[in-house]
Design a protein around this motif. Structure first.
Motif, PDB file in Angstrom:
ATOM      1  N   MET A  41      50.661  40.685  66.085  1.00 31.82           N
ATOM      2  CA  MET A  41      50.045  41.680  65.211  1.00 31.82           C
ATOM      3  C   MET A  41      51.016  42.861  65.113  1.00 31.82           C
ATOM      4  SD  MET A  41      46.529  43.733  65.877  1.00 31.82           S
ATOM      5  CE  MET A  41      45.292  43.072  64.793  1.00 31.82           C
ATOM      6  N   ALA A  42      51.311  43.295  63.893  1.00 34.50           N
ATOM      7  CA  ALA A  42      52.286  44.377  63.708  1.00 34.50           C
ATOM      8  C   ALA A  42      51.878  45.599  64.521  1.00 34.50           C
ATOM      9  CB  ALA A  42      52.394  44.735  62.241  1.00 34.50           C
ATOM     10  N   GLY A  43      52.801  46.128  65.280  1.00 36.72           N
ATOM     11  CA  GLY A  43      52.548  47.335  66.061  1.00 36.72           C
ATOM     12  C   GLY A  43      51.862  47.076  67.381  1.00 36.72           C
ATOM     13  N   ALA A  44      51.298  45.880  67.554  1.00 32.34           N
ATOM     14  CA  ALA A  44      50.547  45.606  68.778  1.00 32.34           C
ATOM     15  C   ALA A  44      51.250  44.569  69.638  1.00 32.34           C
ATOM     16  CB  ALA A  44      49.138  45.138  68.451  1.00 32.34           C
ATOM     17  N   SER A  45      52.561  44.400  69.422  1.00 32.78           N
ATOM     18  CA  SER A  45      53.323  43.445  70.221  1.00 32.78           C
ATOM     19  C   SER A  45      53.109  43.757  71.704  1.00 32.78           C
ATOM     20  CB  SER A  45      54.796  43.572  69.859  1.00 32.78           C
ATOM     21  OG  SER A  45      55.589  42.789  70.693  1.00 32.78           O
ATOM     22  N   ARG A  71      41.335  40.971  74.707  1.00 36.62           N
ATOM     23  CA  ARG A  71      42.091  40.318  75.775  1.00 36.62           C
ATOM     24  C   ARG A  71      41.544  38.923  76.095  1.00 36.62           C
ATOM     25  NH1 ARG A  71      43.846  43.912  80.824  1.00 36.62           N
ATOM     26  NH2 ARG A  71      44.247  45.279  79.096  1.00 36.62           N
ATOM     27  N   PRO A 205      54.000  42.946  55.664  1.00 41.06           N
ATOM     28  CA  PRO A 205      53.006  44.030  55.581  1.00 41.06           C
ATOM     29  C   PRO A 205      52.049  43.874  54.385  1.00 41.06           C
ATOM     30  CG  PRO A 205      55.194  44.931  55.954  1.00 41.06           C
ATOM     31  CD  PRO A 205      55.367  43.463  55.739  1.00 41.06           C
ATOM     32  N   ASP A 208      49.379  41.665  55.557  1.00 47.01           N
ATOM     33  CA  ASP A 208      48.516  42.417  56.488  1.00 47.01           C
ATOM     34  C   ASP A 208      47.537  43.290  55.709  1.00 47.01           C
ATOM     35  OD1 ASP A 208      49.905  41.346  58.540  1.00 47.01           O
ATOM     36  OD2 ASP A 208      50.837  43.193  59.236  1.00 47.01           O
ATOM     37  N   ASN A 209      48.114  44.101  54.811  1.00 46.52           N
ATOM     38  CA  ASN A 209      47.286  45.088  54.109  1.00 46.52           C
ATOM     39  C   ASN A 209      46.358  44.442  53.087  1.00 46.52           C
ATOM     40  OD1 ASN A 209      48.740  46.886  55.623  1.00 46.52           O
ATOM     41  ND2 ASN A 209      50.094  47.512  53.962  1.00 46.52           N
ATOM     42  N   ILE A 213      43.806  42.511  57.085  1.00 43.96           N
ATOM     43  CA  ILE A 213      42.959  43.646  57.508  1.00 43.96           C
ATOM     44  C   ILE A 213      41.534  43.503  56.961  1.00 43.96           C
ATOM     45  CG2 ILE A 213      42.649  46.162  57.258  1.00 43.96           C
ATOM     46  CD1 ILE A 213      45.672  46.404  57.745  1.00 43.96           C
TER      47      ILE A 213
ATOM     48  N   GLN B  55      54.560  49.612  55.031  1.00 45.49           N
ATOM     49  CA  GLN B  55      54.291  49.377  56.454  1.00 45.49           C
ATOM     50  C   GLN B  55      52.920  48.769  56.632  1.00 45.49           C
ATOM     51  OE1 GLN B  55      55.400  53.329  58.197  1.00 45.49           O
ATOM     52  NE2 GLN B  55      56.355  51.973  59.669  1.00 45.49           N
ATOM     53  N   SER B  56      52.814  47.951  57.637  1.00 47.40           N
ATOM     54  CA  SER B  56      51.529  47.322  57.911  1.00 47.40           C
ATOM     55  C   SER B  56      50.544  48.379  58.410  1.00 47.40           C
ATOM     56  CB  SER B  56      51.706  46.240  58.966  1.00 47.40           C
ATOM     57  OG  SER B  56      50.457  45.851  59.456  1.00 47.40           O
ATOM     58  N   ALA B  57      49.333  48.331  57.873  1.00 48.32           N
ATOM     59  CA  ALA B  57      48.311  49.284  58.328  1.00 48.32           C
ATOM     60  C   ALA B  57      47.954  49.038  59.793  1.00 48.32           C
ATOM     61  CB  ALA B  57      47.075  49.185  57.451  1.00 48.32           C
ATOM     62  N   PHE B  58      48.143  47.789  60.250  1.00 49.67           N
ATOM     63  CA  PHE B  58      47.908  47.503  61.671  1.00 49.67           C
ATOM     64  C   PHE B  58      48.801  48.413  62.517  1.00 49.67           C
ATOM     65  CE2 PHE B  58      46.825  42.890  60.562  1.00 49.67           C
ATOM     66  CZ  PHE B  58      45.488  43.038  60.852  1.00 49.67           C
ATOM     67  N   ALA B  59      50.095  48.422  62.145  1.00 44.72           N
ATOM     68  CA  ALA B  59      51.081  49.179  62.928  1.00 44.72           C
ATOM     69  C   ALA B  59      50.815  50.677  62.821  1.00 44.72           C
ATOM     70  CB  ALA B  59      52.479  48.848  62.448  1.00 44.72           C
ATOM     71  N   ARG B  61      48.008  52.242  62.136  1.00 47.95           N
ATOM     72  CA  ARG B  61      46.784  52.620  62.845  1.00 47.95           C
ATOM     73  C   ARG B  61      47.026  52.628  64.356  1.00 47.95           C
ATOM     74  NH1 ARG B  61      42.102  49.002  60.838  1.00 47.95           N
ATOM     75  NH2 ARG B  61      42.922  49.665  58.852  1.00 47.95           N
ATOM     76  N   HIS B  62      47.736  51.618  64.797  1.00 49.81           N
ATOM     77  CA  HIS B  62      48.016  51.493  66.222  1.00 49.81           C
ATOM     78  C   HIS B  62      48.823  52.706  66.717  1.00 49.81           C
ATOM     79  CE1 HIS B  62      47.473  48.395  69.224  1.00 49.81           C
ATOM     80  NE2 HIS B  62      48.552  48.865  69.797  1.00 49.81           N
ATOM     81  N   SER B 179      54.505  54.088  69.951  1.00 48.49           N
ATOM     82  CA  SER B 179      53.539  53.057  70.344  1.00 48.49           C
ATOM     83  C   SER B 179      54.207  51.709  70.623  1.00 48.49           C
ATOM     84  CB  SER B 179      52.472  52.890  69.262  1.00 48.49           C
ATOM     85  OG  SER B 179      53.084  52.445  68.074  1.00 48.49           O
ATOM     86  N   PRO B 181      55.721  48.764  72.672  1.00 47.55           N
ATOM     87  CA  PRO B 181      55.369  48.403  74.053  1.00 47.55           C
ATOM     88  C   PRO B 181      56.555  48.516  75.004  1.00 47.55           C
ATOM     89  CG  PRO B 181      55.608  46.431  72.716  1.00 47.55           C
ATOM     90  CD  PRO B 181      55.780  47.585  71.793  1.00 47.55           C
ATOM     91  N   ARG B 228      54.131  52.541  75.069  1.00 46.91           N
ATOM     92  CA  ARG B 228      52.792  52.032  75.351  1.00 46.91           C
ATOM     93  C   ARG B 228      52.852  50.938  76.415  1.00 46.91           C
ATOM     94  NH1 ARG B 228      50.143  47.798  73.267  1.00 46.91           N
ATOM     95  NH2 ARG B 228      51.801  47.444  71.747  1.00 46.91           N
ATOM     96  N   SER B 232      47.112  48.021  76.588  1.00 44.73           N
ATOM     97  CA  SER B 232      46.287  49.216  76.795  1.00 44.73           C
ATOM     98  C   SER B 232      46.830  50.358  75.953  1.00 44.73           C
ATOM     99  CB  SER B 232      46.315  49.620  78.267  1.00 44.73           C
ATOM    100  OG  SER B 232      47.554  50.230  78.558  1.00 44.73           O
TER     101      SER B 232
END
Lengths: 445, 363
Positions: A41-45, A71, A205, A208-209, A213, B55-59, B61-62, B179, B181, B228, B232
């Protein structure tokens, strides 16, 4: 600077198709590789949206986690993936001829796979942990020249072919494969089209968008309302998207693999395969005992040792691989001294594996500055390896310095002239090289 | 689209300055940044290319959630991360959050400049207190505002995420909250490099602020990066050396007035950047890395290809064939054209050697 590749790139640009660089493959390819295609997931690596697992021939299995931020769902996905990975591990463990190898679609994907393996190694679930522990050794060989246990396809294919574009563009596997197709005068348009679809570890992206989402939000809302049928429908849609995304990347890897397999493996490839197999078996023996712990990182001593050993291996491998590039060069590089150094490296590696103290002298050539050294622990082995390496560098630098000085007789023998051209090609002037050797020697002392 | 002459004094932010530092020899990119334009806007509106920097809204927002979590409850999580990393001591808990001041998100540029004034004043007050080792000086300043002198009299403000100092220290160090990791040796190098480059600009601004206040202008050569913790919203703080980034930022800023002069000379008076022809008149320096930070890379790559620039074949080709200026001539020399000077003769000889070797290697 790699001038051979520059010439090949020039030719490829002119022809509009890739140019072969070699007759042989300088790295091994396993008969049963584990091809992994992770998407985060973008940004949540490193939270995985999907993980594709296959052997590079048959279609892959795709494990999707519709909500990577959860999790429990993440570990459920990893658990399913672990049972898939177990099949590969079983083959690697039962057939000693098979090389354990993990193949990915790029350097980023390799990094992500290592992070995933790390998570699995320390997971609560025993099944996941068992798989993670058996793959944990890959972290130690990542980016090591002497290992291709973790291979990224763009790099692998670009060792065999040169394209008519820059090295950053070569990181896109789809673009590289376009260059491998026969010239039709449309190469740049074709490359532009494939570059529009990402092959990295993230989704586009726009996808994603525009789709993911809203779908994720809809899943959340449906679950809040207790509307399971709507939730399942959305989840199925998310799965379909990721099957497509993973499938596209996997197909590119499959195509690239089939191209690479057409090249016969070189002596260097055999050596790497042997080394990787040995490492795998050592790790397997170690992790077989659940009491044996796996460190999450390296201590500073171990890190230094790894770094130094890696430097020497790079030199060694370079010598072996030059055979694929030029017969003339290999004559110079694979000299008797070099072969003896190789035998010594293998011997010292064996010594390092044994816990007891061993006294061994390195077969250094005459005129070397350092002699025998006592090996007692693995870090000492690395120190010895380092000493040997400095000695080789020093003598080479001196030799080249002599041969490139105006007073030197031109081309006293072919070996010297070719060796000096090797140094030239690596852009190391003799004085700089001697300085480097002096510095390293003082560090070592 | 902006008029270039009118927009030369537009505020510059650290992120865009670091963009220019990544390819300092590209006059086109420097001009666009100095003119206060978004490279992406130029790509879309002037060249009609699709938006390639979405940019991805996921990224997004995160990222914003992570920053917000770090700063809320008097920056409790941030303080914990800094204390765990040994950057702050247990008793260092004074936080000044300038993001809490009213009107923190102004919409217009005029309102932005007006809103920045009290924040700059607050930041400078804290800097003075710290230099005087006052016990009331905050240990962490969130969203401080620092003036960045551009060398031509203009001083836009930049906004680091935080300034950090222990109670016993007389100087703050700059910091960024990202953000990305923290994955030990597997952490994305690009994320770290970008954050460090931004911190380099902030450190230059901090030194300038200290100088203006008549204080010692030496700033620590290490920045605080808060990444990050995977799985978490807790932070992992680390110190990152930024000496080189500070130097890079200084060089870019030192070139600023020269660049303005060069632009005026190239374009002539009263010319604007709303036409593709004018943008293309600005010399560009394409390299493969451009695609990782500049939206104009497709425009420049196409142009480089049409000029047969060696850079389209990568850094090695640029190094070997750069003196020739184009790959067309290199191919002619390789095909046996008569070299016109010593340089061409040398390159022809080298190309012939390597072509022969390639032939032997590939069969």
């Amino acid at each position: 600077m790699n001038e051979l590749k520059v010439v090949a790139r020039l030719l490829a640009q002119e022809r509009g198709e890739a140019v072969r660089l070699t007759r042989e493959r300088s790295y091994p390819l396993s008969d049963q590789p584990m091809v992994l295609v992770p998407i985060v997931m973008a940004g949540a690596s490193p939270s995985l949206f999907a993980l594709g697992i296959g052997d590079g021939i048959k279609p892959c299995h795709v494990h999707v986690c519709a909500e990577p931020r959860n999790r429990d769902q993440q570990y459920e996905t990893l658990s399913r993936a672990a049972s898939d990975m177990e099949r590969f591990l079983h083959v690697w463990e039962t057939d000693p001829e098979v090389m354990p190898q993990l193949i990915t679609s790029g350097a980023d994907a390799s990094r992500l796979c290592l992070v995933t393996i790390h998570r699995m190694t320390y997971a609560q679930d025993l099944r996941i942990r068992l798989v993670g522990r058996r793959l944990h050794w890959l972290d130690r060989v990542f980016e090591q020249p002497e290992s291709t246990a973790l291979l990224d396809m763009p790099r692998a294919i670009c060792e065999l072919f040169a394209t008519g574009q820059d090295e950053c563009a070569d990181a896109h596997l789809g673009a590289v494969l376009e260059w491998l197709k026969p010239a039709d005068g449309q190469i740049y348009d074709r490359v532009l089209r494939v570059e529009d679809s990402p092959v990295s570890t993230a989704t586009d992206p726009r996808l994603d968008n525009g789709k993911l989402i809203p779908l994720l939000q809809a899943v959340g809302q449906a679950e809040e309302k207790g509307d399971s049928s709507s939730s399942n429908r959305r989840r199925a849609e998310i799965k379909r998207i990721f099957h497509e995304e993973v499938g596209r990347r996997y197909d590119l890897i499959r195509q690239a693999l089939s191209v690479c397999r057409r090249f016969p493996g070189s002596a260097g490839a055999d050596y790497i395969q042997h080394q990787d197999r040995a490492r795998y078996e050592r790790n397997l023996a170690y992790v077989a005992n659940p009491e044996n712990l796996l460190a999450t990182g390296l201590s500073s001593n171990a890190a230094t040792s790894t770094f130094l050993a890696r430097e020497l291996r790079a030199e060694h491998l370079e010598g072996l691989m030059l055979r694929s590039v030029s017969g003339l060069r290999s004559v110079a590089r694979l000299s008797a001294t070099f072969s003896s150094a190789r035998r010594w490296i293998e011997a010292s590696a064996t010594a390092a594996a044994r816990p007891s103290s061993i006294i061994r002298s390195a077969p250094l050539r005459s005129g070397s500055r350092f002699g025998a050294v006592i090996i007692s622990r693995s870090w000492m082995t690395s120190r010895l390896v380092f000493v040997c390496w400095i000695s080789r560098l020093t003598s080479r630098a001196r030799r080249w310095s002599r041969s490139s000085s105006p007073a030197a007789k031109p081309n006293q023998d072919s070996r010297r002239s070719v060796t000096s051209s090797n140094w030239q090609s690596r852009s190391l002037p003799p004085n700089a090289l001697l300085e480097r050797c002096g510095l390293l020697a003082s560090v070592c002392r | 689209m902006h008029n270039l002459v009118g927009d030369l004094r537009c505020p510059i932010d650290a992120r865009r300055l670091t963009m220019a530092a990544k390819n300092p020899s590209c006059i086109r990119l420097s001009t666009i940044i100095i003119a206060g334009l978004e490279p992406n806007a130029v790509t879309q509106q002037v060249f009609g290319l699709p938006n390639n920097s979405e940019q991805s809204a996921f990224a997004l927002r995160h990222g914003t959630t992570f920053e917000r979590v770090q700063c809320r409850n008097s920056a409790a999580r941030l303080l914990q991360a800094l204390q765990q990393a040994g950057i702050l001591d247990k008793e260092d808990g004074r936080v000044l959050d300038l993001g809490q001041l009213p009107n923190s998100n102004p919409s217009s540029s005029v309102a932005r400049i007006r809103a920045a004034q009290p924040r700059i004043a607050e930041t400078e007050r804290a800097l003075r207190a710290k230099a005087g080792r006052s016990v009331d000086a905050p240990n962490v300043i969130l969203q401080p505002h620092l003036r960045l002198p551009l060398g031509d009299g203009e001083e836009p403000s930049v906004r680091p995420d935080l300034l950090v100092a222990r109670s016993g220290e007389a100087r703050y160090r700059v910091g960024e909250i990202k953000s990305a990791p923290a994955l030990r040796h597997l952490t994305d190098e690009q994320d770290i490099a970008n954050a460090a480059a931004q911190c380099g600009v902030y450190a230059v601004a901090l030194a300038a602020s200290l100088r203006r206040l008549g204080l010692s202008a030496a700033v620590p050569s290490e920045a605080v990066l808060v990444l990050r913790k995977p799985g978490s919203f807790n932070g992992v703080a680390t110190l990152q050396r930024i000496d080189r980034d500070i130097e890079a930022a200084r060089r870019v800023l030192a070139r600023h007035p020269d660049t303005l002069h060069a632009i005026t000379e190239i374009l002539g008076p009263d010319q604007t950047l709303d036409t593709a022809a004018n943008v293309l008149r600005l010399p560009a320096k394409f390299s493969g890395n451009c695609r990782s930070f500049c939206s104009l890379w497709q425009v420049c790559r196409k142009e480089s290809r049409s000029h047969s620039a060696p850079a389209v074949l990568g850094a090695d080709a640029e190094e070997l064939l750069g003196p020739l200026g184009n790959t067309q001539r290199a191919r002619e020399l390789m095909a046996g054209a008569i070299p016109s000077n010593e340089l061409e003769r040398d390159i022809q000889r080298r190309l012939a050697v390597y072509r022969k070797e390639l032939g032997e290697a590939a069969g």
